[in-house]
Design a protein around this motif. Structure first.
Motif, short mmCIF file in Angstrom:
data_model
loop_
_atom_site.label_atom_id
_atom_site.label_comp_id
_atom_site.label_asym_id
_atom_site.label_seq_id
_atom_site.Cartn_x
_atom_site.Cartn_y
_atom_site.Cartn_z
N ALA A 67 66.02 16.51 -31.11
CA ALA A 67 65.01 15.96 -32.02
C ALA A 67 64.66 16.93 -33.14
O ALA A 67 64.41 16.51 -34.28
CB ALA A 67 63.76 15.58 -31.22
N GLU A 68 64.63 18.24 -32.85
CA GLU A 68 64.24 19.20 -33.89
C GLU A 68 65.29 19.31 -34.99
O GLU A 68 65.02 19.83 -36.09
CB GLU A 68 63.98 20.59 -33.29
N ARG A 94 63.79 11.70 -33.94
CA ARG A 94 62.34 11.89 -33.81
C ARG A 94 61.61 10.58 -34.09
O ARG A 94 60.68 10.20 -33.37
CB ARG A 94 61.85 12.99 -34.77
N GLN A 95 62.08 9.87 -35.10
CA GLN A 95 61.45 8.59 -35.43
C GLN A 95 61.67 7.58 -34.31
O GLN A 95 60.76 6.83 -33.95
CB GLN A 95 62.01 8.04 -36.74
N GLU A 119 62.08 8.21 -31.14
CA GLU A 119 61.24 8.57 -30.00
C GLU A 119 59.76 8.26 -30.28
O GLU A 119 58.98 8.08 -29.34
CB GLU A 119 61.43 10.05 -29.67
N THR A 120 59.38 8.20 -31.57
CA THR A 120 57.99 7.92 -31.93
C THR A 120 57.69 6.43 -31.95
O THR A 120 56.72 5.95 -31.34
CB THR A 120 57.66 8.52 -33.31
#
Length: 539
Positions: free
Chosen positions: A156-157, A163-164, A166-167
């Protein structure tokens, strides 16, 4: 068979065999091989590979040490040359080089004569399967490095798209992500496979990865500052290498997958053995790798002989080489139902359970007899009277009768021989039901006095080499006037084998000077060689 007459035999050069070298199971050289054959022993034994059940399969590991040849090579090229060969060259090259050096040692004049021939010395050394272990190592290295690479950039980093996801659960346009590996059982193969697919998916959307690749490409375009043209290329490579390492350190990522594969994969491609032999001897004739599966030695021998008959060469180094028994190759043979999964050795013409994979090499040095013998060489393996090739055009494994008969008929016609002339015929005979077919197809090409031999129960089935080993045995038998024992015994013969009196079991005298070798390759490639024994043909 309509018998050809000697008057029909074309006028041509005689082709003699002046050097022989072998690397075989139980035979690190010709003398050791001959001793094994004289005992009627087998060199096959259970595999120690865990992939093969620690002993379920009988295989033929070649008896070989590169140290036997290091001194000879160092004397001519220096210790650094030896070190490079040991570091960069795998089984196929090393076996072939060893067998070639053996062949050159058969006569003190042979090496000088090969060098004298120079462009007139061709090199044809092929392989049945190529350097499989080196290919597997390269593939494994690439796969491992790719998994680590994708896993890094998929985190994710390093991936805003993940990241999006997972959000808010939104994935990039296109196919949805594969199965989330965390939903599968821990330490399961399914979870590992899913993780590989998961990382590969998300790494494609990593913006830092794109930045890395752009920087990498820019480094590849860097030129050297050195104005010396002779040094510029190496200087540029060193400059780019330093910049690549600094880039990896800057991003903190694993080394790229394309840097994980050893260049040894290139140095060990199919023509590698032939090329290395030309460099070892500093000869400049044609050199390449003929491939004809289990008939490769016959194909290579024909290439060399034909070049001499055409006047393109005076001599030729011909042969075959294959790596040590590889578990994947053994497994493939077993799944093709032509190799038994037991450690017991299966002899030809007996239970017909299957054959045994072996590795090693066989190299012959042949030449124009007038050219060689005017320079005081004498044949040690007799004369190659004829070679004919044909294809079954029927089945990839099981030989037909009509296909091989074409090669046998043409070989007999070219040699100007009749069945009555044949003292011994050595069959391909792999210990499968094809043995019975092979016995039937030669019926019209032999007589009651023709002895029949088969050696794969002693040496195994070198994918390319068995034909060369067996042809070497044939040459030795003709020179002695005696066929070596095969290890086969009467009680073991298959009930359908009717030719018990002709199949060699114990040591058997031969009546005549002509030997025939039959090679039947996967894909239906047949080679038939007619050999005239050395003790008779020199007169």
């Amino acid at each position: 068979m309509a018998s050809p007459h000697s008057s029909d035999r074309p006028s041509r050069r005689r082709i003699g065999v002046y050097g022989i070298g072998v690397v075989a199971p139980g035979g690190r050289n010709v003398a050791a091989l001959e001793a094994l054959l004289q005992r009627g022993a087998t060199a096959l034994g259970p595999s120690a590979k865990p992939e093969l059940g620690y002993g379920l399969f009988a295989v033929g590991d070649p008896d070989f040490s590169f140290d036997d040849y290091a001194g000879w090579i160092a004397e001519r090229h220096g210790d650094a040359y030896v070190t490079r060969m040991q570091a960069k060259m795998a089984d196929n090259v090393q076996f072939a080089v060893g067998a070639t050096i053996q062949a050159l040692r058969c006569d003190p004049n042979l090496e000088a004569l090969v060098r004298e021939a120079d462009e007139g010395c061709h090199v044809y050394v092929g392989s049945g399967v190529g350097e499989l272990p080196e290919s597997y190592r390269a593939a494994a290295s690439l796969e491992r490095a790719t998994r680590e690479w994708n896993h890094f950039w998929a985190q994710a980093e390093h991936c805003a798209a993940r990241r999006q996801f997972e959000t808010d659960g939104k994935h990039p346009d296109g196919p949805p992500p594969p199965v989330d590996p965390t939903t599968l059982p821990v330490d399961s193969e399914a979870r590992l496979s899913a993780l590989t697919a998961w990382d590969a998916y998300w790494s494609r959307y990593s913006q830092p990865l794109r930045a890395f690749l752009e920087r990498f490409a820019a480094i590849e375009r860097l030129d050297a500052d050195d104005e010396n043209q002779e040094k510029a290329h190496m200087s540029a490579m060193r400059k780019r290498l330093r910049a690549h390492r600094a880039l990896v350190d800057e991003f903190g990522c694993p080394p790229p997958p394309w840097t994980a594969v050893s260049p040894n994969l290139i140095w060990n491609i199919q023509n590698g053995p032939a090329a290395q032999i030309t460099m070892l001897l500093d000869v400049h004739g044609a050199a390449w790798a003929p491939v004809g599966a289990c008939s490769t030695f016959g194909v290579a021998l024909k290439c060399g002989r034909d070049a001499i008959l055409r006047g393109e060469a005076k001599m030729a180094i011909v042969g075959t080489t294959d790596p040590r028994p590889d578990p994947a190759l053994v497994a493939a043979f077993h799944q093709a139902r032509v190799m038994p999964g037991i450690p017991d050795v299966n002899l030809p013409f007996t239970s017909l359970r299957g054959t045994h994979v072996s590795g090693g090499a066989c190299v012959w040095i042949i030449g124009d007899a007038d050219y060689c013998e005017a320079r005081e060489l004498r044949p040690i393996g007799g004369y190659v009277e004829s070679i004919a090739l044909s294809s079954d055009a029927e089945h990839i494994i099981t030989p037909s009768q009509s296909g091989p008969k074409r090669a046998i008929s043409r070989a007999y016609a070219e040699a100007g021989i009749e069945p009555l002339d044949v003292a011994v015929i050595d069959l391909h005979a792999t210990g499968t039901p094809g043995d019975l077919n092979e016995l039937a197809l030669i019926d019209e090409y032999v007589t009651d006095r023709t002895r029949i031999t088969a050696r794969k129960g002693q040496l195994g089935h070198g994918m390319a080499n068995s034909g060369g080993w067996e042809l070497t045995e044939l040459a030795l038998s003709l020179s002695r006037g005696t066929a070596y024992p095969t290890g086969v015994t009467g009680p073991d013969l298959h009930p359908r084998v009717q030719r018990k009196s002709s199949i060699v079991m114990a040591e058997t005298p031969l009546e005549g000077e002509i030997g025939v070798k039959l090679m039947l390759g996967i894909g239906g490639i047949t080679a038939c060689i007619v050999l005239r024994g050395a003790r008779h043909s020199a007169t």
